[in-house]
Design an enzyme around this catalytic site. Sequence first.
Site, PDB file in Angstrom:
ATOM      1  CE1 TYR A   1     -46.399 -49.771  -3.144  1.00 24.29           C
ATOM      2  CE2 TYR A   1     -48.229 -51.320  -2.990  1.00 24.29           C
ATOM      3  CZ  TYR A   1     -47.607 -50.167  -2.570  1.00 24.29           C
ATOM      4  OH  TYR A   1     -48.174 -49.421  -1.563  1.00 24.29           O
ATOM      5  N   GLY A   2     -43.805 -53.373  -8.138  1.00 27.39           N
ATOM      6  CA  GLY A   2     -43.281 -54.506  -8.915  1.00 27.39           C
ATOM      7  C   GLY A   2     -41.822 -54.804  -8.638  1.00 27.39           C
TER       8      GLY A   2
ATOM      9  CG  HIS B   1     -49.194 -48.244 -13.463  1.00 28.57           C
ATOM     10  ND1 HIS B   1     -49.541 -48.784 -12.250  1.00 28.57           N
ATOM     11  CD2 HIS B   1     -48.543 -47.077 -13.191  1.00 28.57           C
ATOM     12  CE1 HIS B   1     -49.108 -47.984 -11.276  1.00 28.57           C
ATOM     13  NE2 HIS B   1     -48.502 -46.938 -11.821  1.00 28.57           N
TER      14      HIS B   1
ATOM     15  CD  GLU C   1     -46.419 -44.206 -10.680  1.00 29.21           C
ATOM     16  OE1 GLU C   1     -46.181 -43.306  -9.866  1.00 29.21           O
ATOM     17  OE2 GLU C   1     -47.571 -44.586 -10.965  1.00 29.21           O
TER      18      GLU C   1
ATOM     19  CB  CYS D   1     -52.641 -52.202  -6.957  1.00 27.96           C
ATOM     20  SG  CYS D   1     -50.914 -52.652  -7.110  1.00 27.96           S
ATOM     21  CG  ASN D   2     -53.867 -56.429 -11.762  1.00 26.66           C
ATOM     22  OD1 ASN D   2     -54.644 -57.324 -12.053  1.00 26.66           O
ATOM     23  ND2 ASN D   2     -54.009 -55.206 -12.251  1.00 26.66           N
ATOM     24  CB  THR D   3     -48.503 -55.651  -7.723  1.00 24.87           C
ATOM     25  OG1 THR D   3     -48.286 -55.431  -9.124  1.00 24.87           O
ATOM     26  CG2 THR D   3     -47.252 -56.235  -7.111  1.00 24.87           C
TER      27      THR D   3
ATOM     28  CG  ASP E   1     -52.132 -48.361  -8.301  1.00 26.97           C
ATOM     29  OD1 ASP E   1     -51.785 -49.549  -8.136  1.00 26.97           O
ATOM     30  OD2 ASP E   1     -51.696 -47.665  -9.227  1.00 26.97           O
ATOM     31  CB  SER E   2     -48.093 -48.979  -6.359  1.00 28.56           C
ATOM     32  OG  SER E   2     -48.293 -49.021  -7.762  1.00 28.56           O
TER      33      SER E   2
ATOM     34  CB  CYS F   1     -50.121 -54.003 -14.415  1.00 25.02           C
ATOM     35  SG  CYS F   1     -49.400 -52.527 -13.663  1.00 25.02           S
TER      36      CYS F   1
HETATM   37  N1  DGL Z   1     -50.878 -50.744 -10.731  1.00 19.78           N
HETATM   38  C1  DGL Z   1     -50.080 -51.795 -10.137  1.00 19.78           C
HETATM   39  C2  DGL Z   1     -50.623 -53.140 -10.608  1.00 19.78           C
HETATM   40  O1  DGL Z   1     -51.785 -53.216 -11.019  1.00 19.78           O
HETATM   41  C3  DGL Z   1     -48.643 -51.480 -10.423  1.00 19.78           C
HETATM   42  C4  DGL Z   1     -47.680 -52.151  -9.573  1.00 19.78           C
HETATM   43  C5  DGL Z   1     -46.374 -51.451  -9.399  1.00 19.78           C
HETATM   44  O2  DGL Z   1     -46.355 -50.440  -8.680  1.00 19.78           O
HETATM   45  O3  DGL Z   1     -45.368 -51.979  -9.903  1.00 19.78           O
HETATM   46  O4  DGL Z   1     -49.967 -54.158 -10.571  1.00 19.78           O
END
Ligand code: DGL
Length: 285
Positions: A40-41, A205, A168, A71-73, A8-9, A203
């Site tokens: 990452y968003g 998070h 975060e 991580c969905n992104t 994940d990010s 997401c």
């Molecule tokens: N956990 C990431 C997701 O599922 C977060 C992305 C991010 O770092 O903005 O999208």
Amino acid sequence: MAAIGVFDSGHGGLTVLRALTEAAPERPFVFLGDHAAAPYGARTDEEIYALTLRGVERLFDQGCRLVVLACNTAAAVALRRLQRTWLPGRHPGCNVLGVLVPMVEAITRVPWMVEEPPPERPHEPRTVGIFATVPTVASGSYPREIGKRAPDVRVVQQACPELVALIEKGAPDAVLEPHVARYAAGLMETLGGVPPDTVVLGCTHYPLVADLFARALPPGVEVLCQPTLVARSLENYLERHPRFLPAPMPPGETLRFLTTGDAVRVGELAGRFFGRRTPFEGVGP
Ligand code: DGL
């Protein structure tokens, strides 16, 4: 046999790792959080692709042969390209899975491999709300993949730009709550005030603030639990592909936590989210 990699990010992937370890406590996992580059968003698709590729490569370097993008992104923006253009040539025999497939299957009740509406339509929700990062929303992955299999389902997306950075940082509920309330109100406005049947916290998070979403949404809206659905889906995948099944490990030796960020700081905050000690090792940015 090597551990399964989970990427994940940042801290969000721990929600998925937790469900994966609950489903199979004896299974070894290596978690890598790209905390130095999160969120990452706020990044471009090219940056997300390059960072995801590097993260997966680092987990392959640790001996993992199967990596879950928790991580969905990363999954929405990079997974298909990784699977088509990079993996077969560079790492044949390895695989990378994402977190969107189990959600699309749960909403449409149609297996992923079926890419068009089946003649016998299963009962499905009529309206689905997706909360996600800006790149996940912009990728259109959720509406596209749900639409292919269940064209009658109305999918409404709501980007939540500030949420990951605040989580975060370890922001308290009092700071997070007004943001979540604003995003929930945004979704409700798009729906003309009619509550959706189901929402996806798209997401990894967001399950960390699932109770804030539940409070901000009208009563009776079903909130799908992505970590649980991903864990179930991985079990199913491993049954069908036993070559990726790692040998069981004794309790206390199953988990390793890696970060591109500050290992001490990340470990302290992650322990709060993960519900137990998370001794992170730094791997450099
Ligand atoms: N956990 C990431 C997701 O599922 C977060 C992305 C991010 O770092 O903005 O999208």
